[in-house]
Design an enzyme around this catalytic site. Sequence first.
Site, PDB file in Angstrom:
ATOM      1  N   HIS A 143     -59.521  26.490  73.665  1.00 20.44           N
ATOM      2  CA  HIS A 143     -58.866  27.767  73.425  1.00 20.44           C
ATOM      3  C   HIS A 143     -59.532  28.886  74.219  1.00 20.44           C
ATOM      4  CE1 HIS A 143     -56.946  25.728  70.017  1.00 20.44           C
ATOM      5  NE2 HIS A 143     -56.100  26.743  69.978  1.00 20.44           N
ATOM      6  N   LYS A 147     -60.890  33.379  70.425  1.00 16.97           N
ATOM      7  CA  LYS A 147     -60.671  32.663  69.159  1.00 16.97           C
ATOM      8  C   LYS A 147     -61.992  32.524  68.429  1.00 16.97           C
ATOM      9  CE  LYS A 147     -58.542  28.462  67.244  1.00 16.97           C
ATOM     10  NZ  LYS A 147     -57.692  29.215  66.294  1.00 16.97           N
TER      11      LYS A 147
END
Length: 255
Positions: A143, A147
């Site tokens: 990600h 995040k």
Amino acid sequence: MSTRVGVIGANGRMGRAVCAAVAAVDDLDLVAVVSPSVVGQTISGIEVAGDLKAFADAGAEVVVDFTTVAASRTTLPWLALHGIHAVVGTSGFDDDDVESFRRAFTGSNCVIAANFAISAVLMMRFAELAAPWFDTAEIIELHHDGKVDAPSGTAMATAARMAAASDTWAPDPTTHTTVEGARGGVGPAGIHVHAVRMRGMVAHQEVILGAQGQTLTLRQDSYDRASYMPGVVLACRHVADHPGLTIGLDAFLGV
């Protein structure tokens, strides 16, 4: 006749993308947006309110929630009490949360999905189907560096489904690690999960399954938040047809 939809949490890029996606289709009507941090702003033609009451006042039939666990614990019971369906992309609920939502949603319905990208939903299903035919498996999720949680909800949902599909996983042969954590985290049934956080990425996942003399790699990539919107729109259209609490988008795809 259009379904009247509200969105909560429109201060971030995901919330704004949801508002735009709902407003862009003919059979959904964006009627209310609630986001206390940006009250008074106009998003997709709707003035942002600060109180959940705005959904009831606007006659919202469905509310989309991509906020936080803490916020959703307040929002979802309120929606259930007012007979409003919920489409939820928040991850991190525990078993007690899920059970409380199941009890609450009796007069209206709720779907909670770890991922609304249809490619991700299919990837999880394919991993579940493949699990009984392999001895070892590991999950790598990748990600963007914004995040804050790890592993992702999608990775943990994938591991849980694979673990439920097979109980014959081979044990990890590792007896020594030079760097702590090199083997990742250990998920359900001992399936290892690795989390990568890197600039330039959005949301990606690989499931690698191995058996004697062969491997199978399943990979899903979301290059833009727009990848989630077809799934969100699908859920808004059909949540009324799925009584009570539904976990995952599979039932909406028929897989």
